[in-house]
Write a protein that holds these residues in place. Structure first.
Motif, PDB file in Angstrom:
ATOM      1  N   UNK A 132       0.855  -1.188   0.000  1.00 47.15           N
ATOM      2  CA  UNK A 132       0.000   0.000   0.000  1.00 47.15           C
ATOM      3  C   UNK A 132       0.886   1.231   0.000  1.00 47.15           C
ATOM      4  N   UNK A 133       0.303   2.354  -0.326  1.00 44.68           N
ATOM      5  CA  UNK A 133       1.089   3.588  -0.368  1.00 44.68           C
ATOM      6  C   UNK A 133       1.558   3.960   1.030  1.00 44.68           C
ATOM      7  N   UNK A 134       2.714   4.569   1.105  1.00 43.80           N
ATOM      8  CA  UNK A 134       3.259   5.008   2.394  1.00 43.80           C
ATOM      9  C   UNK A 134       2.321   6.033   3.012  1.00 43.80           C
ATOM     10  N   UNK A 135       2.167   5.955   4.327  1.00 46.38           N
ATOM     11  CA  UNK A 135       1.334   6.925   5.025  1.00 46.38           C
ATOM     12  C   UNK A 135      -0.152   6.688   4.861  1.00 46.38           C
ATOM     13  N   UNK A 136      -0.530   5.469   4.499  1.00 43.17           N
ATOM     14  CA  UNK A 136      -1.955   5.190   4.295  1.00 43.17           C
ATOM     15  C   UNK A 136      -2.726   5.428   5.592  1.00 43.17           C
ATOM     16  N   UNK A 137      -3.909   5.973   5.468  1.00 47.07           N
ATOM     17  CA  UNK A 137      -4.732   6.295   6.624  1.00 47.07           C
ATOM     18  C   UNK A 137      -5.762   5.199   6.867  1.00 47.07           C
ATOM     19  N   UNK A 138      -5.991   4.917   8.130  1.00 48.20           N
ATOM     20  CA  UNK A 138      -7.051   4.000   8.543  1.00 48.20           C
ATOM     21  C   UNK A 138      -8.210   4.848   9.058  1.00 48.20           C
ATOM     22  N   UNK A 139      -9.396   4.623   8.545  1.00 39.84           N
ATOM     23  CA  UNK A 139     -10.548   5.441   8.903  1.00 39.84           C
ATOM     24  C   UNK A 139     -11.101   5.037  10.266  1.00 39.84           C
ATOM     25  N   UNK A 140     -11.271   6.012  11.138  1.00 40.15           N
ATOM     26  CA  UNK A 140     -11.909   5.767  12.423  1.00 40.15           C
ATOM     27  C   UNK A 140     -13.422   5.687  12.260  1.00 40.15           C
ATOM     28  N   UNK A 141     -14.095   4.897  13.097  1.00 42.77           N
ATOM     29  CA  UNK A 141     -15.566   4.903  13.071  1.00 42.77           C
ATOM     30  C   UNK A 141     -16.100   6.302  13.358  1.00 42.77           C
ATOM     31  N   UNK A 142     -17.138   6.666  12.660  1.00 41.21           N
ATOM     32  CA  UNK A 142     -17.743   7.982  12.893  1.00 41.21           C
ATOM     33  C   UNK A 142     -18.652   7.930  14.112  1.00 41.21           C
ATOM     34  N   UNK A 143     -18.893   9.090  14.678  1.00 41.75           N
ATOM     35  CA  UNK A 143     -19.792   9.198  15.830  1.00 41.75           C
ATOM     36  C   UNK A 143     -21.208   9.367  15.297  1.00 41.75           C
ATOM     37  N   UNK A 144     -22.007   8.316  15.389  1.00 36.78           N
ATOM     38  CA  UNK A 144     -23.358   8.350  14.827  1.00 36.78           C
ATOM     39  C   UNK A 144     -24.358   7.877  15.872  1.00 36.78           C
ATOM     40  N   UNK A 145     -25.513   8.515  15.884  1.00 38.00           N
ATOM     41  CA  UNK A 145     -26.604   8.105  16.756  1.00 38.00           C
ATOM     42  C   UNK A 145     -27.816   7.766  15.904  1.00 38.00           C
ATOM     43  N   UNK A 146     -28.570   6.797  16.374  1.00 35.02           N
ATOM     44  CA  UNK A 146     -29.771   6.421  15.634  1.00 35.02           C
ATOM     45  C   UNK A 146     -30.784   7.564  15.684  1.00 35.02           C
ATOM     46  N   UNK A 147     -31.482   7.808  14.593  1.00 34.76           N
ATOM     47  CA  UNK A 147     -32.526   8.837  14.625  1.00 34.76           C
ATOM     48  C   UNK A 147     -33.665   8.423  15.548  1.00 34.76           C
ATOM     49  N   UNK A 148     -34.324   9.423  16.129  1.00 29.67           N
ATOM     50  CA  UNK A 148     -35.463   9.157  17.004  1.00 29.67           C
ATOM     51  C   UNK A 148     -36.764   9.400  16.250  1.00 29.67           C
ATOM     52  N   UNK A 178     -41.139   4.967  13.835  1.00 32.93           N
ATOM     53  CA  UNK A 178     -39.852   4.552  13.284  1.00 32.93           C
ATOM     54  C   UNK A 178     -38.739   5.386  13.906  1.00 32.93           C
ATOM     55  N   UNK A 179     -37.806   4.717  14.545  1.00 30.08           N
ATOM     56  CA  UNK A 179     -36.679   5.380  15.192  1.00 30.08           C
ATOM     57  C   UNK A 179     -36.117   4.480  16.266  1.00 30.08           C
ATOM     58  N   UNK A 180     -35.215   4.999  17.056  1.00 30.97           N
ATOM     59  CA  UNK A 180     -34.606   4.219  18.130  1.00 30.97           C
ATOM     60  C   UNK A 180     -35.698   3.635  19.029  1.00 30.97           C
ATOM     61  N   UNK A 181     -35.717   2.316  19.174  1.00 35.80           N
ATOM     62  CA  UNK A 181     -36.810   1.662  19.898  1.00 35.80           C
ATOM     63  C   UNK A 181     -36.841   2.083  21.355  1.00 35.80           C
ATOM     64  N   UNK A 182     -35.683   2.095  22.015  1.00 36.20           N
ATOM     65  CA  UNK A 182     -35.651   2.421  23.442  1.00 36.20           C
ATOM     66  C   UNK A 182     -36.223   3.818  23.682  1.00 36.20           C
ATOM     67  N   UNK A 183     -35.840   4.784  22.861  1.00 31.26           N
ATOM     68  CA  UNK A 183     -36.355   6.141  23.032  1.00 31.26           C
ATOM     69  C   UNK A 183     -37.863   6.189  22.803  1.00 31.26           C
ATOM     70  N   UNK A 210     -49.706  -1.144  16.002  1.00 28.63           N
ATOM     71  CA  UNK A 210     -48.702  -0.079  15.950  1.00 28.63           C
ATOM     72  C   UNK A 210     -47.340  -0.731  15.813  1.00 28.63           C
ATOM     73  N   UNK A 211     -46.610  -0.370  14.782  1.00 24.93           N
ATOM     74  CA  UNK A 211     -45.280  -0.915  14.498  1.00 24.93           C
ATOM     75  C   UNK A 211     -44.240   0.017  15.117  1.00 24.93           C
ATOM     76  N   UNK A 212     -43.501  -0.490  16.110  1.00 21.38           N
ATOM     77  CA  UNK A 212     -42.450   0.289  16.769  1.00 21.38           C
ATOM     78  C   UNK A 212     -41.128  -0.395  16.481  1.00 21.38           C
ATOM     79  N   UNK A 213     -40.292   0.248  15.652  1.00 20.73           N
ATOM     80  CA  UNK A 213     -39.060  -0.425  15.262  1.00 20.73           C
ATOM     81  C   UNK A 213     -38.055   0.603  14.772  1.00 20.73           C
ATOM     82  N   UNK A 214     -36.826   0.138  14.528  1.00 17.49           N
ATOM     83  CA  UNK A 214     -35.776   1.008  14.011  1.00 17.49           C
ATOM     84  C   UNK A 214     -36.067   1.438  12.583  1.00 17.49           C
ATOM     85  N   UNK A 215     -36.813   0.613  11.854  1.00  9.72           N
ATOM     86  CA  UNK A 215     -37.113   0.906  10.459  1.00  9.72           C
ATOM     87  C   UNK A 215     -38.573   0.620  10.185  1.00  9.72           C
ATOM     88  N   UNK A 216     -39.063   1.104   9.049  1.00 17.04           N
ATOM     89  CA  UNK A 216     -40.455   0.940   8.709  1.00 17.04           C
ATOM     90  C   UNK A 216     -40.828  -0.504   8.439  1.00 17.04           C
TER      91      UNK A 216
END
Length: 584
Positions: free
Chosen positions: A174-190, A319-324, A299-305
């Motif tokens: 691989x090319x010298x100085x290759x970068x490793x991507x860090x996980x992004x800070x993401x939160x589930x939509x409510x 549709x959104x974060x179930x716990x919230x 009533x459908x309560x879930x992360x997705x439709x």
């Protein structure tokens, strides 16, 4: 981007650095020669290699790691036949909502001297089974592809992803100085407040609401929020097979498990409900009940439709974060004076009595109710059982009360045989302080029985209970249900005690019903890998599931109508239901 690497790294080393950066702790693998550069990079990493005896088992362990931790489990295979052996595990993770990454090797793509030997289009093969599948054709693209694969595997709804690493890309610089991507800070939509308020309004208008808990709710935060909702509102709840244990099933509002899609005792309660709040279930899992046009509201309560299906078409979706979402409903819906749970709780009394029937029956071979009873009696509250797929799964789903989330690991989406042993192994690896039992039929056990060697080599504390009928028992039951002659489903088994001993495990054979519980207790306390062979009498399948439940038909007017009629037709042991649901 982070982790600027100035030293020269080859593609395999970059891949391993990227996985380390994602927090990967294990790779479950059956390596081949196309993986050797990757294996060398793994040798010098912080990631632990777990060598399996079959790729399918490696995939099942990786998927179960994802299920239990919420982090992506990783498995590795070679090209061709190694990769095709991962297909069942890919479907298991994808349908079961378990975050898992598969890495497969491939011949060099820039030059080849072996023609098409062992070469399949594995990327295309994996496309319908995964959320993301790519071949890596340049070492410099590895960090981005790993990050994208992990992101998609983890995002709701979680599932399987696949990356193919050709031999020459693994070895190229691989090319010298290759970068490793860090996980992004993401939160589930409510979910929107408007949607939640509409759900609360529907709940207030209902007279006999009922909560259904599915696989998507099997998370710690959701468990806490749902318990709060039930305690505040007093609404009874039932679970799908994969929703077991989200709330302690000793709770006084627990109605039971919908192990069947219709016609079971718990469906007497579902039929009386005018509103079902469906938390975390989707149509990937076998339906716990069927919707009909003009019937009860859902009533459908879930992360997705909701995926609309002929048997599932909810009237409202949150549709959104179930716990919230659930916590909002607990705080804002409150108790309602017009809620009447009398009829539902009468059904609960009948269900509870039914599930105690024959639980201590001492006939031999052992009947399923006794097996479930004795397993529950020896497992601590936080003990984990991992079920393979077979007739016994229905008995455990209905009769085994779960006390915490993810303490009953079963699969009701792909429902693959062969998963019970690897799933139990993964639980035992992750939680060495807990008691863990894999519960398998003789057919499902033999599909990955070679992993006993892996379990012994890893020094796991695991009890494997084999429910032995020397046949594909569930299919025999279905064969009889459909009126066919008993044909083609019986076989002979090895001596399971000697088989276990040959791997360095400890084998036990139950020869009297009263031996089952003490044998399980000794095996759990002794530590190490133990196999317990218990013969089963499956005649109860026909009595309960064909005769008793088939004749149990709830005939009732809506419970809010007058006069209120709650009579159930039944026969044999079901007379208790008729008595408890007599007209008032």
């Amino acid at each position: 981007m982070a982790n600027d690497h100035r030293q020269a790294l080859n593609g395999a080393e970059v891949f391993i650095r990227a996985l380390e950066n994602e927090g990967v702790k294990y790779i479950f693998a059956v390596p081949g020669e196309e993986n050797l550069a990757f294996l060398e990079a793994l040798r010098n990493s912080s990631i632990r290699l777990v060598l399996n005896r079959h790729e399918q088992a490696a995939g099942f362990m990786a998927a179960t790691y994802g299920r239990l931790t919420g982090q992506v489990g990783v498995c590795l295979s070679t090209l061709g036949p190694g990769a095709t052996n991962l297909v069942t595990a890919a479907a298991y993770a994808q349908l079961g909502g378990m975050p898992m990454m598969m890495i497969s090797g491939q011949k060099p793509i820039k030059s080849s001297k072996q023609g098409l030997f062992q070469i399949l289009d594995v990327v295309d093969l994996m496309r319908p089974l995964t959320k993301y599948t790519r071949q890596i054709s340049n070492a410099n693209t590895i960090p981005a592809k790993v990050r994208e694969a992990v992101r998609l595997a983890s995002e709701e709804r979680p599932g399987a992803v696949h990356l193919e690493l050709p031999e020459d890309i693994a070895e190229e610089s691989a090319e010298a100085g290759i970068h490793i991507f860090n996980p992004s800070d993401a939160r589930r939509p409510t979910a929107s407040e408007k949607s939640l308020d509409m759900a609360c309004d529907m709940l207030r208008r209902a007279h006999h609401p009922l909560i259904m808990i599915g696989a998507g709710a099997n998370r710690k935060r959701v468990s806490k929020a749902l318990l709060h909702l039930v305690d505040v509102t007093g609404i009874p709840f039932f679970t799908t097979q994969m929703g077991k244990g989200v709330i302690d099933e000793r709770h006084p509002r627990y109605m039971g498990n919908a192990a069947l899609s219709a016609g079971d005792f718990v469906h007497c309660a579902i039929d009386r409900a005018d509103l079902v709040i469906n938390v975390g279930h989707d149509v990937v899992e076998k339906p716990p009940f069927f919707m009909t046009p003009g019937g009860k509201k859902v009533i459908h309560v879930n992360f997705s439709g909701a995926d609309v299906d002929p048997v599932y078409f909810p009237q409202h979706e949150v549709v959104g974060d179930i716990a919230n979402s659930v916590e909002y409903m607990a705080e804002h819906c409150g108790q309602c004076a017009n809620h009447d749970f009398t009829g539902l709780m009468e059904v609960k009394q009948a269900v509870d009595k039914h599930l105690q029937e024959r639980a201590t029956d001492d006939r031999f071979p052992v009947i399923p109710q006794r097996i479930v009873h004795d397993v529950r009696s020896v497992m601590p509250d936080d003990g984990i059982i991992a079920l393979d797929n077979g007739m016994y799964k229905l008995w455990f789903a209905r009769n085994y009360p779960a006390y915490d989330n993810n303490t009953v690991l079963l699969d009701n989406s792909l429902a693959s045989m062969g998963a019970g042993l690897p799933s139990g192994m993964m639980a035992a690896m992750l939680y060495p302080e807990l008691k863990v039992m894999s519960i398998c039929g003789d057919g499902g056990f033999m599909m990955n029985s070679q992993e006993l060697e892996t379990a012994v080599r890893l020094g796991l504390n695991l009890v494997v209970l084999i429910i032995n009928d020397s046949a594909y028992g569930m299919i025999k039951w279905k064969q009889g249900q459909d009126g066919y002659e008993d044909f083609g489903l019986d076989y002979r088994n090895p001596d399971f005690v000697k088989y276990a001993d040959s791997y360095g495990a400890v084998g036990h054979r139950v020869t009297r019903t009263e031996e089952l519980r003490p044998t399980l207790e000794r095996a759990l306390e002794a530590g190490g890998v133990h196999l317990v062979d218990v013969p089963v009498d499956y005649s109860e399948n026909r009595r309960v599931f064909d005769e008793e439940l088939a004749e149990l038909t709830c005939r009732l007017q809506p419970a809010w109508a007058a006069p209120r009629s709650m009579a159930c037709n039944s026969s044999s042991a079901s007379n208790l239901v008729r008595a408890s649901l007599a007209p008032t």
